[in-house]
Design a protein around this motif. Structure first.
Motif, short mmCIF file in Angstrom:
data_model
loop_
_atom_site.label_atom_id
_atom_site.label_comp_id
_atom_site.label_asym_id
_atom_site.label_seq_id
_atom_site.Cartn_x
_atom_site.Cartn_y
_atom_site.Cartn_z
N ASP A 188 0.83 -1.19 0.00
CA ASP A 188 0.00 0.00 0.00
C ASP A 188 0.87 1.25 0.00
O ASP A 188 2.09 1.17 -0.21
N ALA A 189 0.26 2.41 0.24
CA ALA A 189 0.98 3.68 0.20
C ALA A 189 2.02 3.78 1.30
O ALA A 189 2.99 4.55 1.17
N MET A 190 1.86 3.02 2.37
CA MET A 190 2.81 3.01 3.48
C MET A 190 3.88 1.94 3.29
O MET A 190 4.63 1.66 4.21
N ASP A 191 3.93 1.33 2.12
CA ASP A 191 4.87 0.27 1.80
C ASP A 191 4.71 -0.92 2.74
O ASP A 191 5.67 -1.59 3.11
N GLU A 192 3.47 -1.21 3.09
CA GLU A 192 3.15 -2.37 3.90
C GLU A 192 2.34 -3.36 3.06
O GLU A 192 1.59 -2.96 2.17
N ILE A 193 2.50 -4.64 3.35
CA ILE A 193 1.80 -5.67 2.59
C ILE A 193 0.30 -5.53 2.79
O ILE A 193 -0.19 -5.43 3.91
N THR A 194 -0.42 -5.51 1.70
CA THR A 194 -1.88 -5.48 1.74
C THR A 194 -2.42 -6.76 1.13
O THR A 194 -1.91 -7.24 0.11
N ALA A 195 -3.41 -7.33 1.77
CA ALA A 195 -3.93 -8.64 1.35
C ALA A 195 -5.01 -8.49 0.30
O ALA A 195 -5.80 -7.54 0.32
N ALA A 196 -5.06 -9.44 -0.61
CA ALA A 196 -6.12 -9.49 -1.62
C ALA A 196 -7.37 -10.11 -1.00
O ALA A 196 -7.28 -11.01 -0.17
N PHE A 197 -8.53 -9.62 -1.40
CA PHE A 197 -9.80 -10.17 -0.90
C PHE A 197 -10.35 -11.26 -1.80
O PHE A 197 -11.20 -12.05 -1.37
N SER A 198 -9.91 -11.31 -3.05
CA SER A 198 -10.35 -12.33 -3.99
C SER A 198 -9.25 -12.56 -5.01
O SER A 198 -8.50 -11.63 -5.34
N ILE A 199 -9.14 -13.77 -5.52
CA ILE A 199 -8.10 -14.12 -6.49
C ILE A 199 -8.68 -15.07 -7.52
O ILE A 199 -9.64 -15.81 -7.26
N ALA A 200 -8.07 -15.05 -8.72
CA ALA A 200 -8.46 -15.96 -9.80
C ALA A 200 -7.36 -16.01 -10.84
O ALA A 200 -6.73 -14.99 -11.13
N PHE A 201 -7.12 -17.19 -11.39
CA PHE A 201 -6.21 -17.34 -12.52
C PHE A 201 -6.95 -16.94 -13.80
O PHE A 201 -8.15 -17.23 -13.95
N SER A 246 -14.69 -8.32 -4.23
CA SER A 246 -14.83 -9.52 -3.40
C SER A 246 -14.97 -10.81 -4.19
O SER A 246 -14.92 -11.90 -3.59
N ALA A 247 -15.16 -10.75 -5.51
CA ALA A 247 -15.33 -11.98 -6.30
C ALA A 247 -14.85 -11.73 -7.72
O ALA A 247 -15.09 -10.65 -8.28
N LEU A 248 -14.20 -12.74 -8.31
CA LEU A 248 -13.68 -12.65 -9.67
C LEU A 248 -14.06 -13.91 -10.44
O LEU A 248 -14.08 -15.01 -9.87
N ALA A 249 -14.35 -13.75 -11.74
CA ALA A 249 -14.64 -14.91 -12.59
C ALA A 249 -14.37 -14.55 -14.03
O ALA A 249 -14.72 -13.45 -14.49
N PHE A 250 -13.72 -15.47 -14.75
CA PHE A 250 -13.43 -15.28 -16.17
C PHE A 250 -14.42 -16.09 -17.00
O PHE A 250 -14.89 -17.16 -16.59
N CYS A 251 -14.72 -15.58 -18.18
CA CYS A 251 -15.62 -16.29 -19.09
C CYS A 251 -14.94 -17.56 -19.58
O CYS A 251 -13.79 -17.51 -20.05
N PRO A 252 -15.60 -18.72 -19.48
CA PRO A 252 -14.95 -19.99 -19.85
C PRO A 252 -14.76 -20.19 -21.34
O PRO A 252 -14.04 -21.10 -21.75
N THR A 253 -15.38 -19.36 -22.18
CA THR A 253 -15.27 -19.54 -23.63
C THR A 253 -14.15 -18.72 -24.24
O THR A 253 -14.10 -18.54 -25.45
N HIS A 254 -13.25 -18.20 -23.40
CA HIS A 254 -12.07 -17.47 -23.85
C HIS A 254 -12.45 -16.24 -24.70
O HIS A 254 -11.81 -15.94 -25.71
N THR A 255 -13.49 -15.53 -24.27
CA THR A 255 -13.87 -14.29 -24.95
C THR A 255 -13.16 -13.08 -24.37
O THR A 255 -13.34 -11.97 -24.87
N GLY A 256 -12.38 -13.29 -23.31
CA GLY A 256 -11.65 -12.19 -22.71
C GLY A 256 -12.46 -11.36 -21.75
O GLY A 256 -12.03 -10.27 -21.36
N LEU A 257 -13.62 -11.84 -21.31
CA LEU A 257 -14.46 -11.10 -20.38
C LEU A 257 -14.13 -11.49 -18.95
O LEU A 257 -13.89 -12.66 -18.64
#
Length: 454
Positions: A188-201, A246-257
């Motif tokens: 973050d701005a204070m150069d401290e580690i900030t945690a992610a709330f959601s992740i996705a490949f 809080s949530a992430l999802a990629f389109c499974p048909t590889h449309t880039g959404l």
């Protein structure tokens, strides 16, 4: 592949052997994950689609519990332990659980589910079918986790999953040994580690997308550390998406959404390559906790906390809600995950009532339900290719002691039932499969009436 191409390939392989070329060795480097598995995975999937016939699940017949896991969560040092989520691996060889004791557990499916012994779960309900293969402690509350999309048990290099926890960087874990492969750190701005709330490949498995407060950061899987690209979800003109992603999802048909849910009760659709904001969806009554695309990529399903409805959106129009799917979750902040079965015809979701409800995605109508636990079903995940599913249950509860004083804090107690289960469904006969083959949503827009519950 033609005969001449096959002969040419054999001659090339013989020439490589004559030149005494050494085979490429495997390593635990993150860069090896995408380089080794991604091309071969595409070939394997293409071959499987030609040879494998997806089983059509019969939801009119209640499933039977094949495996049950109870004591491993009840015997936790945390007296208020409960399961948060459960997810199958992409190859279906194992599933991963997250619980309130800040622990991730990997359970391997015996014989890859080929035995399907109905009497396997004849043991008492307070005993476990078998122990977790791996147990990994995060130290702090786990926010989210996800599998590497090309994970395969036959390739140990690809057996990894990512997790994020409070006050910790993103961790990449080895699903075969339980060791920590590497970390991806944001500051973050204070150069401290900030945690992610959601992740996705991302669909190609080359990047990790992580949601933060009014921002998303993209990490190159090949370069662990503190290198990342950042995109603000709120533009200078105040347009965009506010709140925690809080949530992430990629389109499974590889449309880039890319769909991103926020605690500000909105869901936004972006283009993955340039993070261009396409539109923002409003209508969730609570903070969005789960988003998932349909198998054909034309529809998006969103669910929120303290919101009894899963909303269906047509992303080709993105104006009004197509229909609503009811679930019992109007009085809990707990994240309740749903899932779509491999054929893309039905959606399963848990709730506070302990039941798993199945809905027909073509019409939005309730199909069936079965009791998975006597407590809140927080997670439900279909097996990627077998007629099976896994559920997780548990709920945080607090009691007030009889003799309470102002200086005595409230103490948490464990829930009535906090367990994980694997369910086996009956399969429809081949004669009855013709009308269910494929993912047909042609008449979905004609159903304008909102489904108000089972």
């Amino acid at each position: 592949m033609s005969v001449t191409e096959a002969m040419g390939q054999e001659e090339e392989e013989e020439e490589n052997q004559n030149n005494n070329q050494e085979p490429k060795s495997k390593s635990n480097s993150p860069s090896e994950v995408a380089e080794i598995t991604e091309p071969t995975k595409d070939q394997v999937e293409e071959q499987q689609q030609q040879e494998y016939s997806w089983p059509v699940i019969r939801f009119d017949v209640p499933p039977h519990r094949t495996y049950h896991f109870y004591n491993q969560f009840r015997n936790s040092p945390n007296p208020n332990n409960f399961l948060k989520a459960i997810k199958w691996s992409p190859d279906g060889s194992c599933f991963l659980t997250s619980s309130e004791d800040n622990t991730l557990r990997v359970f391997t499916l015996p014989d890859n589910g080929s035995g399907d012994d109905i009497n396997t779960c004849s043991i008492p309900a307070d005993e476990d079918s078998y122990a977790a293969k791996l147990v990994m402690n995060e130290g702090e509350s786990v926010y989210d986790f996800c599998w590497y999309p090309y994970m395969s048990a036959s390739d140990p290099v690809s057996c990894v999953f990512a997790s994020t926890a409070r006050d910790h960087p993103i961790h990449l874990w080895d699903a075969t040994s339980g060791e920590l492969r590497c970390t991806y750190r944001a500051y973050d701005a204070m150069d401290e580690i900030t945690a992610a709330f959601s992740i996705a490949f991302n669909p190609t498995g080359t990047k990790i997308f992580a949601g933060y407060n009014k921002a998303v950061r993209m990490f190159d899987l090949h370069r662990p550390g503190r290198d990342f690209k950042q995109h603000s979800t709120l533009q200078g003109n105040k347009e965009g998406q506010t709140g925690i992603i809080s949530a992430l999802a990629f389109c499974p048909t590889h449309t880039g959404l890319l769909a991103m849910g926020s605690y500000s009760q909105t869901t936004a659709i972006y283009q993955e390559d340039n993070m261009e904001l396409l539109y923002v969806l409003h209508g969730q009554e609570g903070g969005v906790t789960h988003v998932q695309f349909s198998k054909d990529g034309n529809y998006l399903y969103t669910g929120g906390r303290k919101d009894p409805y899963i909303l269906c959106w047509d992303i080709r129009k993105a104006v009004d809600v197509v229909y609503k799917l009811y679930r019992s979750s109007e009085s809990t902040n707990q994240r309740i995950l749903f899932d779509i079965e491999p054929l893309g015809q039905h959606l399963g979701t848990g709730g506070q009532d302990g039941f798993v409800h199945i809905y027909d995605l073509q019409t939005g109508h309730w199909v069936s339900s079965f009791q998975a636990a006597s407590d809140t079903v927080s997670g439900f995940s279909f097996h990627p290719y077998l007629p099976m599913a896994a559920s997780s249950s548990g709920h945080r509860r607090f009691v007030v002691p009889d003799d309470i004083y102002e200086d005595v804090p409230l103490s948490g107690i464990s829930s009535n039932e906090n367990c994980a289960s694997v369910w086996s469904f009956s399969v429809a006969s081949v004669e009855n499969d013709t009308e269910l083959n494929g993912n047909n949503f042609n008449n979905l827009s004609e159903h304008e009436e909102l489904h108000q519950g089972p």
